[in-house]
Design a protein around this motif. Sequence first.
Motif, PDB file in Angstrom:
ATOM      1  N   THR A   4      -8.309   0.582   5.415  1.00 41.21           N
ATOM      2  CA  THR A   4      -8.545   1.715   4.510  1.00 41.21           C
ATOM      3  C   THR A   4      -9.055   2.916   5.287  1.00 41.21           C
ATOM      4  OG1 THR A   4      -9.713   2.473   2.514  1.00 41.21           O
ATOM      5  CG2 THR A   4     -10.943   1.046   3.990  1.00 41.21           C
ATOM      6  N   THR A  54      -6.958  -6.060   5.483  1.00 38.23           N
ATOM      7  CA  THR A  54      -6.977  -4.889   4.604  1.00 38.23           C
ATOM      8  C   THR A  54      -7.480  -3.697   5.408  1.00 38.23           C
ATOM      9  OG1 THR A  54      -7.564  -6.314   2.729  1.00 38.23           O
ATOM     10  CG2 THR A  54      -7.846  -3.951   2.417  1.00 38.23           C
ATOM     11  N   VAL A  94      -2.680  -5.124   3.659  1.00 37.71           N
ATOM     12  CA  VAL A  94      -2.727  -4.121   2.600  1.00 37.71           C
ATOM     13  C   VAL A  94      -3.443  -2.888   3.137  1.00 37.71           C
ATOM     14  CG1 VAL A  94      -3.508  -3.535   0.284  1.00 37.71           C
ATOM     15  CG2 VAL A  94      -2.697  -5.849   0.758  1.00 37.71           C
ATOM     16  N   ASP A  95      -2.772  -1.770   3.044  1.00 36.24           N
ATOM     17  CA  ASP A  95      -3.363  -0.497   3.436  1.00 36.24           C
ATOM     18  C   ASP A  95      -3.821   0.184   2.153  1.00 36.24           C
ATOM     19  OD1 ASP A  95      -4.028   1.973   4.367  1.00 36.24           O
ATOM     20  OD2 ASP A  95      -2.078   2.427   5.268  1.00 36.24           O
ATOM     21  N   MET A  96      -5.127   0.068   1.872  1.00 37.37           N
ATOM     22  CA  MET A  96      -5.640   0.632   0.612  1.00 37.37           C
ATOM     23  C   MET A  96      -6.259   2.016   0.826  1.00 37.37           C
ATOM     24  SD  MET A  96      -9.073  -1.524  -0.353  1.00 37.37           S
ATOM     25  CE  MET A  96     -10.464  -1.679   0.769  1.00 37.37           C
ATOM     26  N   PRO A 126      -6.919  -5.900  -3.625  1.00 36.91           N
ATOM     27  CA  PRO A 126      -6.200  -6.476  -2.477  1.00 36.91           C
ATOM     28  C   PRO A 126      -7.051  -7.394  -1.609  1.00 36.91           C
ATOM     29  CG  PRO A 126      -6.746  -4.165  -2.056  1.00 36.91           C
ATOM     30  CD  PRO A 126      -7.123  -4.440  -3.482  1.00 36.91           C
ATOM     31  N   VAL A 127      -8.342  -7.182  -1.570  1.00 41.16           N
ATOM     32  CA  VAL A 127      -9.165  -7.834  -0.550  1.00 41.16           C
ATOM     33  C   VAL A 127      -9.096  -9.370  -0.599  1.00 41.16           C
ATOM     34  CG1 VAL A 127     -11.472  -7.968   0.486  1.00 41.16           C
ATOM     35  CG2 VAL A 127     -10.617  -5.781  -0.395  1.00 41.16           C
ATOM     36  N   GLY A 135       0.854  -1.186   0.000  1.00 40.76           N
ATOM     37  CA  GLY A 135       0.000   0.000   0.000  1.00 40.76           C
ATOM     38  C   GLY A 135       0.881   1.223   0.000  1.00 40.76           C
ATOM     39  N   PHE A 146      -1.261  -7.603  -5.940  1.00 35.55           N
ATOM     40  CA  PHE A 146      -1.364  -8.092  -4.561  1.00 35.55           C
ATOM     41  C   PHE A 146      -1.275  -9.614  -4.471  1.00 35.55           C
ATOM     42  CE2 PHE A 146      -3.429  -3.918  -4.529  1.00 35.55           C
ATOM     43  CZ  PHE A 146      -2.588  -3.294  -3.623  1.00 35.55           C
ATOM     44  N   ALA A 162      -5.183 -10.258   0.712  1.00 35.09           N
ATOM     45  CA  ALA A 162      -4.602  -9.859   1.995  1.00 35.09           C
ATOM     46  C   ALA A 162      -5.225 -10.619   3.149  1.00 35.09           C
ATOM     47  CB  ALA A 162      -4.799  -8.363   2.198  1.00 35.09           C
TER      48      ALA A 162
END
Length: 356
Positions: free
Chosen positions: A147, A145, A118-120, A138-139, A92, A102, A142
């Motif tokens: 956000t 996740t 994952v930092d979306m 990403p979902v 991310g 990803f 990961a």
Amino acid sequence: MESPALERHSAKNVSELSEQDWESLRHELGNQRMLGMSLDAGGHLTHGFRPNISGKMFQQRSYGTDPETGLLDYDRVRAAAREFKPLVLIAGYSAYPRRVNFAKMREIADEVGATLMVDMAHFAGLVAGKVFTGDEDPVPHAHVTTTTTHKSLRGPRGGLVLATEEYAGAVDRGCPMVLGGPLSHVMAAKAVALAEARQPSFRDYAQKIADNAKSLAEGFLSRGARLVTGGTDNHIVLLDVTSFGLTGRQAESALLDSGVVTNRNSIPADPNGAWYTSGIRFGTPALTTRGFGHDEFDRVAELVCDVLSSTSPNSTKAGTPSKATYTLADGVADRTRAASAELLDKHPLYPGLELS
Ligand SMILES: *Cc1c(COP(=O)(O)O)cnc(C)c1O
């Protein structure tokens, strides 16, 4: 938690802890390791960098991008992961103008037994709007996740944490570990934002965000400006202002004088360091919401290039170019303000709402 280190430091305010105190706390926590994208490649402060609590609680290492292309190099990420063996691999960014695979990041995490987070935060709108699908979504890949809801997702200021079943219990313990009671008004606003994100119109919006970023990038490139990675395939355009002989700070200030609000930003291997920087970061979500399309973003690029090519660094006493002060040629700020006002008047934020 019964911990000699915590015990020893319990009398201190967190801001008073020394580097040594933190080191013993990290030791107490088992020296957990976090591997994330480096700041100057576009990573985020919260991914283990020192001024942030994540950088104090974890031993951190970062992966960068290819020095030639500016692109994420998965072989480098893999090599760093094999060597460092992180507990958490973070993917991310907030200033990387390209897409991330990803599925590959998950493969790397699995190879070293790491948790993939994952930092979306920045690009959640492109995920919800199905611009990023398959390996770019990403979902499904990961373990966790995270956000924000207030960036490209276009909702209220706040966040969401999504997790696989395996991690659900741990994530839920975030309350009360780091969170107190819920902000129910923000939860309601998040529900509205997510309902909007499910509409077909949001897919159009997300696609336009990406199309407009390409238009903005082409607008810069056609005027001879340099872009990090040479372009974009998400919502970000990172302009390298060294091509105008300026630092990021000078460019940001000259644009602000001209009524254009932007963020200065580091570029990979930044020659001006993290304070002055050499980049200006643009994002297309907000102006896309106002109805800007190809022609308007080309005009934005034209206005920005006009300001930057009319700006020159002042000289220091030693005769070298200043990194901070600059001179903007007469008349440029006024003509830019007038041109922006004209563009914005054609695309009001709330059509039908008369402000008088
Ligand atoms: C914006 C952002 C956050 C959250 O930062 P805020 O200051 O709370 O808005 C976290 N991670 C990334 C990658 C971001 O871009």
